[in-house]
Design a protein around this motif. Structure first.
Motif, PDB file in Angstrom:
ATOM      1  N   ASP A   1       0.825  -1.159  -0.070  1.00 63.78           N
ATOM      2  CA  ASP A   1       0.091   0.141  -0.055  1.00 63.78           C
ATOM      3  C   ASP A   1       0.691   1.299   0.126  1.00 63.78           C
ATOM      4  N   SER A   2       2.195   1.166   0.284  1.00 66.69           N
ATOM      5  CA  SER A   2       2.938   2.354   0.119  1.00 66.69           C
ATOM      6  C   SER A   2       4.238   1.941  -0.253  1.00 66.69           C
ATOM      7  N   HIS A   3       4.451   2.493  -1.414  1.00 68.30           N
ATOM      8  CA  HIS A   3       5.712   2.016  -2.407  1.00 68.30           C
ATOM      9  C   HIS A   3       5.958   3.315  -3.302  1.00 68.30           C
ATOM     10  N   PHE A   4       5.508   4.376  -3.376  1.00 70.08           N
ATOM     11  CA  PHE A   4       5.500   5.308  -4.455  1.00 70.08           C
ATOM     12  C   PHE A   4       6.997   5.531  -5.221  1.00 70.08           C
ATOM     13  N   ALA A   5       7.953   5.746  -4.083  1.00 74.12           N
ATOM     14  CA  ALA A   5       9.399   5.515  -4.533  1.00 74.12           C
ATOM     15  C   ALA A   5       9.870   4.471  -5.717  1.00 74.12           C
ATOM     16  N   PHE A   6       9.511   3.278  -5.393  1.00 73.76           N
ATOM     17  CA  PHE A   6       9.631   2.178  -6.267  1.00 73.76           C
ATOM     18  C   PHE A   6       8.690   2.396  -7.631  1.00 73.76           C
ATOM     19  N   GLN A   7       7.484   2.993  -7.335  1.00 72.86           N
ATOM     20  CA  GLN A   7       6.776   3.058  -8.580  1.00 72.86           C
ATOM     21  C   GLN A   7       7.115   4.256  -9.360  1.00 72.86           C
ATOM     22  N   ALA A   8       7.718   5.453  -8.723  1.00 73.24           N
ATOM     23  CA  ALA A   8       8.216   6.381  -9.565  1.00 73.24           C
ATOM     24  C   ALA A   8       9.327   5.890 -10.519  1.00 73.24           C
ATOM     25  N   ALA A   9      10.362   5.256 -10.035  1.00 73.94           N
ATOM     26  CA  ALA A   9      11.454   4.560 -10.477  1.00 73.94           C
ATOM     27  C   ALA A   9      10.889   3.488 -11.532  1.00 73.94           C
ATOM     28  N   SER A  10       9.895   2.832 -11.548  1.00 74.81           N
ATOM     29  CA  SER A  10       9.350   2.057 -12.335  1.00 74.81           C
ATOM     30  C   SER A  10       8.569   2.881 -13.592  1.00 74.81           C
ATOM     31  N   TRP A  11       8.170   3.928 -13.598  1.00 75.07           N
ATOM     32  CA  TRP A  11       7.423   5.152 -14.319  1.00 75.07           C
ATOM     33  C   TRP A  11       8.618   5.448 -15.298  1.00 75.07           C
ATOM     34  N   TYR A  12       9.899   5.800 -14.528  1.00 71.32           N
ATOM     35  CA  TYR A  12      11.044   6.433 -15.433  1.00 71.32           C
ATOM     36  C   TYR A  12      11.849   5.315 -16.226  1.00 71.32           C
ATOM     37  N   TRP A  13      11.583   4.039 -15.718  1.00 75.23           N
ATOM     38  CA  TRP A  13      12.429   3.160 -16.430  1.00 75.23           C
ATOM     39  C   TRP A  13      11.651   2.955 -17.727  1.00 75.23           C
ATOM     40  N   HIS A  14      10.188   2.708 -17.638  1.00 73.07           N
ATOM     41  CA  HIS A  14       9.076   2.659 -18.827  1.00 73.07           C
ATOM     42  C   HIS A  14       9.390   3.736 -19.618  1.00 73.07           C
TER      43      HIS A  14
END
Length: 294
Positions: free
Chosen positions: A265-278
């Motif tokens: 439920d709390s992992h935006f830093a990982f999600q942001a890195a994933s966005w950038y990678w895509h």
């Protein structure tokens, strides 16, 4: 009213990191300008040292600032509204990167669509083209500069195709890692994220090989090889820099995961890195089509 409507919005205390970052960026800009001037004049100036010092200061600032943000997040100071602010900030950052690459793609398309045909006599411009470049042939890529220097075009088969497969595969593994995090499957998360990092580093390794091949006596494809060499190295080089940044982000996420950070439920830093990678994956697909194939 729900509980979230009464959440407090955390406001950090005054920080010295913004001014440190501003000083570092000034040192980089000033040092880079002087370094280029020193190279042109074959002088031993201070530009290179100032540039390296600025880069070191930026790294110090990023480590310190993000360490503060991580500590604030792990101690529960961030609310849902703060998370929303982070999402907006990352979205605008990626949008700025889109505009950054749009400028270089625009330069490439302008050269191919307007400048090259114009020099070749399109639009009743035969006289001007004959004066500026009498032996000019309107074809892309331009493998000959006005001074007669010849180069070789970089084909799409081989290393570029391998790198395309690597990045597309890494985008899939990054998605699998994100799904594993959302399902709280930590072993799968570590495995998929580790594979993603390895694929990204492999891409950078093969790009170094590609550049070595381009600068070899066989190809003689240099940054100074006319508009083709300029656009090729500017687009692929800046993309490689972004892949490097993306790998660093993913490596940081990997070590945070090893320390037990992030929950479903709390992992935006990982999600942001994933966005950038895509994002860097999508940019590479466009590069592969417009720079290598077309």
């Amino acid at each position: 009213m729900t509980t979230k409507e009464y959440e407090s919005y955390y406001v950090p205390a005054q920080s010295h990191w913004p001014i440190v970052g501003a000083v570092a960026l000034f040192m980089i800009a000033f040092g880079a300008a002087n370094y280029v001037t020193d190279l042109k004049n074959e002088a031993n100036g201070y530009g290179g040292y100032l540039l390296l010092a600025g880069i070191a200061l930026v790294i110090y600032m990023l480590v310190g600032w993000f360490n503060n943000v991580i500590n604030e997040s792990m101690t529960g100071k961030y609310s849902h509204q703060m998370d929303h602010s982070f999402r907006q900030g990352m979205s605008w950052f990626i949008f700025s990167e889109v505009m950054f690459f749009a400028a270089f793609f625009g330069a490439l398309l302008y050269a191919r669509t307007f400048a090259v045909p114009w020099l070749g006599g399109a639009g009743n411009n035969i006289e001007t083209g004959a004066v500026l470049w009498p032996e000019f042939t309107a074809s892309w890529p331009l493998l000959k500069t006005p001074d007669g220097t010849e180069t070789t075009g970089m084909g799409w088969f081989g290393l570029p195709l391998i790198n395309t497969v690597l990045l597309l595969t890494s985008s899939i593994t990054a998605h699998f890692a994100h799904v594993a995090l959302e399902k709280n499957k930590r072993p799968q998360l570590k495995a998929w994220l580790g594979v993603t990092i390895i694929l990204g580093l492999a891409f950078l390794f093969f790009q170094v090989l590609e550049y070595s091949h381009g600068y070899s006596d066989e190809m003689q494809l240099y940054l100074t090889s006319g508009i083709y060499g300029n656009t090729f190295y500017m687009l692929t080089g800046f993309h490689g820099m972004h892949v490097t940044l993306g790998c660093i982000m993913l490596i940081v996420m990997f070590f945070r995961i090893l320390k037990g950070h992030f929950t479903p439920d709390s992992h935006f830093a990982f999600q942001a890195a994933s966005w950038y990678w895509h994002f860097v994956d999508v940019v590479w697909v466009m590069l592969f089509v417009f720079v290598y194939i077309m």
